[in-house]
Design a protein around this motif. Structure first.
Motif, short mmCIF file in Angstrom:
data_model
loop_
_atom_site.label_atom_id
_atom_site.label_comp_id
_atom_site.label_asym_id
_atom_site.label_seq_id
_atom_site.Cartn_x
_atom_site.Cartn_y
_atom_site.Cartn_z
N SER A 21 0.83 -1.21 0.00
CA SER A 21 0.00 0.00 0.00
C SER A 21 0.86 1.25 0.00
O SER A 21 0.59 2.20 -0.74
CB SER A 21 -0.92 -0.01 1.22
OG SER A 21 -1.63 1.20 1.33
N GLU A 22 1.91 1.27 0.82
CA GLU A 22 2.78 2.43 0.87
C GLU A 22 3.54 2.63 -0.44
O GLU A 22 3.73 3.75 -0.89
CB GLU A 22 3.77 2.28 2.03
CG GLU A 22 3.17 2.56 3.38
CD GLU A 22 2.57 3.95 3.45
OE1 GLU A 22 3.32 4.92 3.36
OE2 GLU A 22 1.34 4.06 3.58
N ARG A 70 -4.92 8.08 5.48
CA ARG A 70 -5.09 8.38 4.06
C ARG A 70 -6.51 8.91 3.78
O ARG A 70 -6.71 9.71 2.88
CB ARG A 70 -4.85 7.13 3.22
CG ARG A 70 -3.45 6.57 3.31
CD ARG A 70 -2.46 7.48 2.66
NE ARG A 70 -1.14 6.89 2.63
CZ ARG A 70 -0.02 7.55 2.84
NH1 ARG A 70 -0.07 8.85 3.11
NH2 ARG A 70 1.15 6.97 2.78
N SER A 71 -7.49 8.46 4.56
CA SER A 71 -8.88 8.84 4.29
C SER A 71 -9.22 10.26 4.71
O SER A 71 -10.26 10.79 4.31
CB SER A 71 -9.84 7.86 4.98
OG SER A 71 -9.85 8.07 6.38
N THR A 118 2.06 9.52 -5.81
CA THR A 118 2.48 10.86 -5.39
C THR A 118 3.64 11.35 -6.25
O THR A 118 3.66 12.51 -6.67
CB THR A 118 2.90 10.85 -3.92
OG1 THR A 118 1.78 10.44 -3.12
CG2 THR A 118 3.34 12.24 -3.47
N ARG A 140 -2.42 11.27 12.14
CA ARG A 140 -1.01 11.05 11.82
C ARG A 140 -0.19 10.86 13.10
O ARG A 140 0.77 10.09 13.13
CB ARG A 140 -0.45 12.20 10.98
CG ARG A 140 -0.98 12.24 9.55
CD ARG A 140 -0.43 13.45 8.81
NE ARG A 140 0.98 13.30 8.53
CZ ARG A 140 1.48 12.77 7.41
NH1 ARG A 140 0.66 12.32 6.46
NH2 ARG A 140 2.78 12.69 7.22
N ASP A 182 3.98 13.76 2.60
CA ASP A 182 3.03 12.69 2.29
C ASP A 182 3.42 11.36 2.93
O ASP A 182 2.56 10.51 3.15
CB ASP A 182 2.92 12.52 0.78
CG ASP A 182 2.18 13.67 0.13
OD1 ASP A 182 2.75 14.28 -0.78
OD2 ASP A 182 1.03 13.96 0.54
N VAL A 226 -2.99 3.55 9.13
CA VAL A 226 -2.49 4.17 7.90
C VAL A 226 -3.65 4.42 6.93
O VAL A 226 -3.75 5.48 6.30
CB VAL A 226 -1.40 3.30 7.25
CG1 VAL A 226 -1.08 3.79 5.84
CG2 VAL A 226 -0.14 3.32 8.10
N ALA A 227 -4.57 3.45 6.81
CA ALA A 227 -5.73 3.63 5.94
C ALA A 227 -6.60 4.79 6.43
O ALA A 227 -7.11 5.58 5.62
CB ALA A 227 -6.54 2.34 5.90
N GLU A 282 -6.87 12.99 4.65
CA GLU A 282 -5.83 13.93 4.25
C GLU A 282 -6.43 15.30 3.95
O GLU A 282 -7.51 15.41 3.36
CB GLU A 282 -5.09 13.42 3.01
CG GLU A 282 -4.12 12.29 3.32
CD GLU A 282 -3.41 11.82 2.08
OE1 GLU A 282 -2.24 11.46 2.19
OE2 GLU A 282 -4.03 11.80 1.01
N LEU A 330 3.98 8.78 5.43
CA LEU A 330 3.71 8.46 6.82
C LEU A 330 4.88 7.69 7.39
O LEU A 330 5.59 6.98 6.67
CB LEU A 330 2.43 7.61 6.92
CG LEU A 330 1.12 8.34 6.63
CD1 LEU A 330 -0.02 7.34 6.49
CD2 LEU A 330 0.80 9.35 7.72
N PHE A 350 1.04 4.12 -2.99
CA PHE A 350 0.78 5.53 -2.72
C PHE A 350 1.99 6.39 -3.09
O PHE A 350 1.85 7.48 -3.64
CB PHE A 350 0.42 5.73 -1.25
CG PHE A 350 0.04 7.15 -0.93
CD1 PHE A 350 -1.25 7.60 -1.14
CD2 PHE A 350 0.98 8.04 -0.44
CE1 PHE A 350 -1.61 8.91 -0.85
CE2 PHE A 350 0.64 9.35 -0.16
CZ PHE A 350 -0.66 9.78 -0.37
#
Length: 243
Positions: free
Chosen positions: A17-18, A123-124, A25, A135, A84, A119-120, A126, A86, A21
């Motif tokens: 996932s990271e 992201r939701s 970015t 964070r 961006d 983490v999810a 931001e 994390l 993302f």
């Protein structure tokens, strides 16, 4: 599914996932950079084109290009000003094979699954008010997972030593040490559950009054302090590396 397999699945899922993302970015940042450079070059070239072509329309085009370059540059600055990335665990995780039949697999899986969920959540939300405290919760979770990974390695070593020692009394001492480490791991996993619950509550109160959001932020800060204390007890520093 065995806990050692679940732990490996959670870890790999979070890492994928990271990476996804990060790629998205970087692509968006490159597009903003190219757009800024291209429109700036067009604006700079418009006076020369107007002189050669004897047409004032080039100045209009140059002004429009300059405005577009400014918008692209502002988008690029937004990427540069915002962090961006994390935080992620710094301590390597034990391999799936090493965790097989180990009692450390279950609390480690709980910790890594909780971090993935946090983490999810981050992201939701931001660029929205709850982003900062969530964070903060992620940072606390990272320290806890680092501590869990260090402790998991220690539990694995104790379990290996217990299998190698023939004397029952000494084996009992080793197993007692392993049990203490496992107790710390379970307490850390419980603390991470608290972080996740508080962060979820924050995400669900996007439209809540400022006082309510402030209270929930304080809850996360207290949980993060608790996470720091557990990390120190489990042998990690604030940066998530072994002491």
């Amino acid at each position: 599914m065995p806990d050692w397999i679940r732990a490996d699945v959670e870890r790999r899922s979070l890492e994928r996932s990271e990476r996804r993302f990060g790629r998205a970015t970087r692509r968006a940042r490159r597009r903003a950079t190219f757009s800024t450079q291209a429109w700036t070059a067009a604006a700079a070239a418009s006076p020369a084109a107007a002189f050669i072509d004897h047409a004032w329309g080039w100045f209009v085009f140059g002004g429009a290009a300059l405005v577009r370059a400014g918008l692209s540059y502002r988008e690029l600055r937004a990427f540069r000003d915002r962090d961006d990335a994390l935080p992620m665990p710094a301590v390597p995780a034990p391999g799936a094979v090493a965790l097989r039949r180990s009692a450390a697999a279950r609390p480690l899986r709980r910790g890594e699954a909780g971090l993935a969920a946090l983490v999810a959540l981050a992201r939701s939300v931001e660029d929205r008010p709850p982003a900062a405290p969530v964070r903060t919760a992620v940072a606390g979770a990272v320290r806890l997972v680092d501590g869990l990974r260090v402790s998991a390695g220690q539990v694995l070593a104790c379990e290996s030593a217990a299998r190698a020692v023939a004397d029952p009394a000494r084996r009992a001492n080793i197993l007692a040490t392993s049990a203490q480490l496992l107790d710390g791991m379970n307490r850390a996993a419980d603390a991470l559950d608290g972080l996740l619950a508080a962060a979820t509550e924050i995400v669900g109160t996007v439209a809540a009054p400022a006082a309510e959001l402030h209270r929930l932020t304080e809850d996360v800060e207290r949980l993060r302090a608790y996470a720091d204390g557990l990390s120190e007890l489990m042998g990690t520093t604030g940066r998530g590396r072994p002491t």
